[in-house]
Enzyme design. Structure first.
Site, PDB file in Angstrom:
ATOM      1  CE1 TYR A   1     -15.545  -9.268 -28.050  1.00  0.00           C
ATOM      2  CE2 TYR A   1     -13.557  -9.787 -26.813  1.00  0.00           C
ATOM      3  CZ  TYR A   1     -14.562 -10.176 -27.678  1.00  0.00           C
ATOM      4  OH  TYR A   1     -14.603 -11.423 -28.178  1.00  0.00           O
TER       5      TYR A   1
ATOM      6  CD  GLU B   1       9.178 -24.364 -31.582  1.00  0.00           C
ATOM      7  OE1 GLU B   1      10.239 -24.799 -32.083  1.00  0.00           O
ATOM      8  OE2 GLU B   1       8.099 -24.366 -32.196  1.00  0.00           O
TER       9      GLU B   1
ATOM     10  CG  ASP C   1       9.756 -28.511 -32.853  1.00  0.00           C
ATOM     11  OD1 ASP C   1      10.306 -29.131 -31.921  1.00  0.00           O
ATOM     12  OD2 ASP C   1       8.522 -28.302 -32.933  1.00  0.00           O
TER      13      ASP C   1
END
Lengths: 365, 811
Positions: A100, A198, A250
């Site tokens: 920005y 995770e 996972d």
């Protein structure tokens, strides 16, 4: 703090050196050029000495010969100017702020078009100047994740040094890892190993079930693709406290990449592998093998999953017998499972059966 | 026929009635009926056509006389009429010729010439005169002064429309300021609605006649087109007609008029591109048509029942047994060496052997004997004649067998044996019974035999024998038939026989003859086309192409194309298409013209032009020009507005346009890359100074000069001045990928430059020294010019030979 100021001055000098280089190229009538290693998976190689994956010899060149190259170099120059001033003033900013902030630069061509562009420019500067962005006082928007476990540390904060015990002094959420974990000093610990998790849901499950207490585990929440601070802290826990590191995710290709970035380093930050990667980290699961063995609830592999798995087979970081066997098995069964699928055997199954069994197999417990 | 006609009308009355109404049509009536065809269909159009005819005539006259044309056209309002004045600086017309040129239709020097000219029919200018006289009733006023003449002739004349002869009202001498030339003034009913076409005509005429100066003054405008070259179009030479280009009527006329006796002489002297060999081929083809060919047959072999030797033996009487026998045996033996033999070949053989026998045995074989022997031998070969004792059933057996083999060879295996046998069986008697015992037949006669045989076979044998099979059989027989040795009839005989003339014409057309010479054509040539376009269009790019000559129907033609692109050419809407035939602009009937069709068919997108839908006339700032030059341009009508769609012509038009367009393509490509280069240069010229400024600030160094870097980035040629006390060094650094030929002028003021001997030169002018240096620097190389000049010298450098985008000057 004196050490810190030295780093700042070094970082600043390195940046100015880079600007000098461009200046000299102009002065000699040459075309300003910046060479950086190609940041793709085909250009990373294993560094046998350091046991991590680093960039290979292939380089790409940013040169002022093309308009886009010239724009990149212009942006780099403006960014160097900005960072040098930030270091002078001992302030810091986030990557997003840089994006920005560029809007206020007087030359349109120097402004960033997207945050990806400013992020990757910072990475370029890290590589070329051999200074970490943390030393530029640049930090990511999201901070590092959380740690829960038997560890006593001291952190330098803006409000002075704090001593924190990561079980006793923290709430259910755990200890928040700061952006620059090198401001932490480890004081004492009873930990046996580090368990990186995770998903937030699973971390909460382990904490609720008192897994950290029962097994003297340091539970580190990765929160998806782990931030640099998380990886750095993990590495320090391993290197300095000599704790084995395990990773629990996972059972799908994207999660294997999370393990990969903890263990082998990520492709985008391979220049920092030595500093961030923990090559000794071990993968707990969910392994494709576990899906079969524990007969876990599954989802079918989507096309993108299959592509990701196939691409992993070509990724030099995954070219080990273990991973080839697991990935091929997964492609064969065509299924994936989440960590939470273990709950199909009850809420305690993960802490009482799965993890102890796997950690035992791995020789951690 | 005659009897029927008179019966119809009940005697002679009708014919008389008809005769009363039959009279010669005056040319005025003819003109009235056909004026649209001649380009005088409307008042607006009539004016344009009159201008066109007068200007075409003027240009032709000037060029023939080798004078650079200077033509003045004026149109004035004159009461109810318009007055048209056309003046030229041509050679002028003699007093005797002048009235006929303007006052007689179909009078001209060019109609019979095979040469490229603007006008051809001799209708043009007199038709304009007639148009003026019919609409205004006023005579045409003509002034002409021949070169060297002291005074000009002045005529006022009209055309006597009954006699098609000029009627002179006034004839006097006058003075005229032009040293030579012709001026015509006509009044006619007209209007200026076709002003655009008029302007187009004049402008386009100027484009294709860069050697002419043309001025047009009309009531509301005044246009002037200056001459850009003194080079007149190459003089054309007249050529004799090409055998492929004549028609039957013309051929008969030529046959009547020629001095030649033989056809061969006629062909060689009256036509272009015909020598001894070509005329022999034409005559051979003529023989085939005129005489037909003689069918050849396989002579009987030793084991065949037909015995030629015996037949000959029987036919020769009173010549002594030994001589007769030897004669017969030798002919029969010789025949064994023949694969097939035709009647005349047999007769030749008989003649040869007879000559030999005469010498050897001292007997005389007179022509009757030889004739009898020949006929007898022929009968034996074809298997007819009672003398042989052949049964009727076996008649033509030999021909049957022979024909069976022929038919079998050329028909597909699908034809069953019975069908082939049927055809052969039916064909054989047709030959055997033909009126000409020599089996001398034209191709048409053979075709008829085959047709009948095939029809009969289809009808009675329930077989099929289609067109292809029939054609194949005809062809096979024709191939086996032998060309006859007879001499062709002489020219007078052919001229008197329409059929023979027609056969000769066909033979001429069938023979391959090389294309006519092209000296009769006068193309504009590509450099002058470019010049002409340049004169009238202020464009960025010009290209032109002139094709090699081709032929259509015996008339040679050349197609040329030109393109102008960009600059002041109107960018909106479709491209302007200019059409020309023999240097005459075609301004009407654009849609009917082959040129327009070809422009539309070309995919202009390939050449980087905008073409919506991929066909049609392209859009954008383009002028397309096509010129067709020919001894006989095929127009769609007499008004000569549009070129007919002749495939040979269309293909040449396309090739010419593509050739010119290829250059346009590379120009546009280069222009685009120059534009990109400029854009890049502009962009980098904003980015890099900013970067340099920032770098100076960040590193706390002096300001940077980045010109050298920029030159290198742009692959430019960098010209840099270095000074070292009194030494001045000009360094040319070529960063591009091709050689740079540069011409540098360094203007030195304040101190005289001192140069070592070298390639550079110094010229002083008003206290300034012009140091000139031309050099070629190859890609990636560097060249340096060094000279001395005092410390207070000032410099002003200019670099030429390269596009601005490619040079960076830092001196």
């Amino acid at each position: 703090m004196s050490a810190d100021t030295d780093t700042d001055a070094d970082a600043r000098a390195q940046l100015i050196d880079l600007a000098e280089e461009f200046y000299e190229q102009f002065e000699g009538g040459d075309v300003p050029t910046m060479r950086i290693p190609t940041r793709t998976k085909s250009n990373i190689e294993y560094d046998e000495d350091k046991n991590v994956w680093v960039y290979g010899d292939r380089e790409s060149t940013r040169t002022a010969k093309t308009i886009s190259g010239a724009e990149k170099l212009l942006k780099a120059t403006y960014t160097i100017d900005f960072l040098a001033r930030q270091l002078d003033q001992d302030r810091s900013s986030t990557l997003r702020e840089l994006y920005y902030l560029s809007e206020s630069w007087d030359v349109d061509e120097a402004q960033f078009n997207s945050q990806d562009e400013s992020n990757s420019l910072i990475e370029d500067l890290e590589i070329v100047s051999e200074v970490k962005r943390e030393d530029f006082h640049m930090r990511p928007e999201e901070s590092g994740a959380k740690v829960m476990g038997p560890l006593l540390l001291r952190e330098q904060t803006n409000r002075g040094d704090r001593e924190i015990h990561c079980q006793d002094d923290v709430g259910q959420g755990g200890y928040q890892i700061p952006n620059n974990p090198d401001t932490i000093e480890f004081l004492d610990n009873d930990a046996e190993f580090v368990l990186c998790v995770e998903t937030g849901g699973m971390r909460d499950r382990l904490v609720e079930n008192g897994f950290d207490d029962e097994h003297d585990a340091l539970v580190v929440h990765l929160g998806g693709q782990p931030a640099r601070a998380t990886r750095r802290l993990t590495k320090r826990l391993h290197d300095e406290l000599d704790l084995p590191v395990t990773v629990f995710t996972d059972g799908d290709p994207w999660s294997y990449r999370i393990f990969g970035s903890v263990s082998y380093g990520s492709i985008k930050s391979a220049h920092l592998s030595e500093y961030l990667a923990t090559p000794e980290a071990q993968f707990i699961g969910i392994q494709p093998e576990d899906i079969v063995e524990y007969d876990l609830p599954t989802d079918p592999l989507a096309d993108s999953d299959v592509n990701a798995l196939e691409s992993e087979l070509e990724d030099p970081r995954f070219q080990t017998d273990y991973w080839e066997e697991q990935i091929e098995l997964q492609l064969d069964i065509g299924k994936k499972s989440e960590q939470q699928s273990l709950a199909s055997y009850g809420l305690d199954f993960v802490t009482e059966t799965y993890l102890p069994e796997r950690l035992d197999e791995m020789g951690v417990l | 026929m005659t009897s029927e006609q008179s019966q119809l009308g009940d005697g002679e009355e009708i014919a008389e009635e008809l005769a009363e109404s039959q009279r010669s049509i005056s040319i005025a009536e003819f003109f009235e009926k056909n004026k649209h065809m001649l380009g005088f269909g409307s008042k607006a159009r009539g004016l344009v056509t009159a201008v066109k005819e007068a200007v075409d005539n003027a240009l032709d006259a000037c060029e023939e006389a080798g004078i650079a044309p200077d033509i003045y056209v004026e149109i004035q309002e004159a009461g109810d009429y318009y007055r048209l004045i056309v003046e030229d600086n041509g050679p002028g017309i003699t007093k005797e010729q002048l009235p006929k040129v303007f006052g007689k239709l179909l009078y001209g020097s060019r109609f019979h010439a095979r040469e490229q000219n603007r006008g051809q029919q001799g209708i043009g200018i007199s038709a304009a005169v007639l148009h003026s006289q019919l609409t205004s009733g006023k005579p045409a006023k003509i002034t002409s002064r021949t070169k060297g003449g002291t005074e000009a002739e002045y005529f006022e004349l009209i055309i006597d429309t009954d006699a098609n002869e000029p009627e002179i009202d006034v004839e006097e001498t006058t003075t005229w300021e032009r040293p030579h030339g012709t001026r015509i003034e006509m009044e006619m009913e007209a209007n200026m609605r076709a002003r655009n076409q008029l302007h187009d005509y004049i402008k386009h005429t100027a484009v294709v006649n860069p050697h002419a100066r043309i001025e047009l003054r009309e009531p509301s405008e005044h246009m002037k087109y200056e001459r850009v070259t003194d080079q007149l179009p190459a003089e054309t030479e007249e050529i004799r007609p090409h055998p492929h280009g004549v028609e039957l009527g013309t051929l008969i006329k030529m046959l009547d008029a020629t001095d030649s006796y033989s056809v061969s002489g006629f062909l060689q002297s009256e036509f272009t591109r015909v020598g001894g060999k070509t005329s022999d081929s034409v005559i051979d083809n003529f023989r085939d048509r005129h005489f037909g060919r003689e069918m050849s047959w396989t002579p009987p072999r030793a084991h065949d029942p037909a015995d030629v030797a015996r037949a000959l033996d029987a036919a020769v009487a009173n010549k002594g047994a030994e001589a007769t026998a030897e004669f017969a045996d030798r002919v029969a033996d010789a025949l064994d060496g023949y694969d097939r033999v035709a009647h005349h070949e047999l007769c030749d053989l008989v003649d040869d052997v007879a000559d030999d026998i005469e010498d050897k045995h001292d007997v005389t074989f007179g022509s009757t004997v030889r004739g009898n022997a020949c006929e007898a031998g022929w009968a034996a070969i074809v298997g007819t004649g009672d003398a042989l004792g052949v049964d009727d059933a076996d008649e033509y057996e030999q021909l049957r067998a022979d024909l069976y083999a022929v038919v079998d060879e050329v028909t597909t295996t699908q034809k069953d044996d019975a069908t082939i046998q049927g055809i052969a069986d039916r064909l054989a008697p047709k030959f055997g019974d033909s009126d000409d015992a020599r089996h001398r037949l034209t191709r048409d006669e053979i075709r008829e035999f085959v047709r009948r045989a095939a029809d009969a076979t289809e009808e009675y044998d329930d077989a099929t024998f289609g067109e292809t099979a029939r054609d194949n059989v005809v062809e096979a027989i024709w191939e086996r038939a032998r060309r006859v040795p007879d001499d062709p009839p002489n020219v007078t005989e052919i001229a008197g026989d329409r059929d023979a003339s027609s056969e000769l014409l066909e033979a001429m057309r069938e023979t391959d003859i090389i294309a006519p010479p092209t000296g009769c054509l006068s193309p504009i040539e590509s450099d002058l086309i470019e010049e002409g376009l340049r004169k009238e269009y202020d464009a960025d790019f010009y290209a032109a192409a002139t094709r090699e000559a081709s032929v259509h129907g015996g008339d040679p033609f050349i197609v040329e194309a030109g393109l102008a692109y960009g600059g002041d050419v109107a960018a909106e809407g479709k491209a302007e298409v200019m059409r020309f035939a023999n240097r005459v602009p075609l301004v009407y009937q654009r849609g009917a013209c082959a040129t327009t069709d070809v422009v539309k068919q070309i995919n202009w997108r390939n050449y980087n032009l905008d073409q919506p839908g991929g066909s049609g006339i392209p859009n954008g700032p383009v002028v397309i020009m096509v010129h067709v030059a020919s001894t006989n341009v095929p127009f769609t009508s007499e008004s000569k507005d549009a070129v007919a769609n002749v495939p040979e012509l269309e293909s040449e038009i396309e090739l010419a346009m593509r050739e010119a367009a290829r250059e346009l393509k590379s120009f546009l490509k280069k222009r685009r890359s120059m534009q990109q280069r400029r854009e890049k240069q502009d962009k980098l010229a904003t980015i890099l100074p900013e970067m340099a400024e920032k770098l100076s600030a960040v590193t706390d160094n002096d300001d940077l000069d980045i010109d050298d870097t920029l030159a290198r980035i742009m692959n430019n040629v960098l010209v840099e001045r270095q000074r070292d006390d009194d030494t001045v060094r000009l360094v040319i650094e070529n960063n591009s990928d091709r050689a740079a030929d540069v011409e540098i002028t360094d203007i030195v003021a304040g101190s005289e430059p001192v140069l070592p001997n070298g390639d550079a030169s110094v010229v002083e002018m008003d206290g300034e020294w012009f140091v000139k240096w031309s050099t070629s620097v190859s890609a990636g190389d560097e060249a340096t010019l060094e000279y001395d000049a005092g410390a207070d010298a000032e410099f002003d450098i200019s670099v030429e030979g390269l596009e601005d985008e490619r040079v960076t000057i830092d001196a």
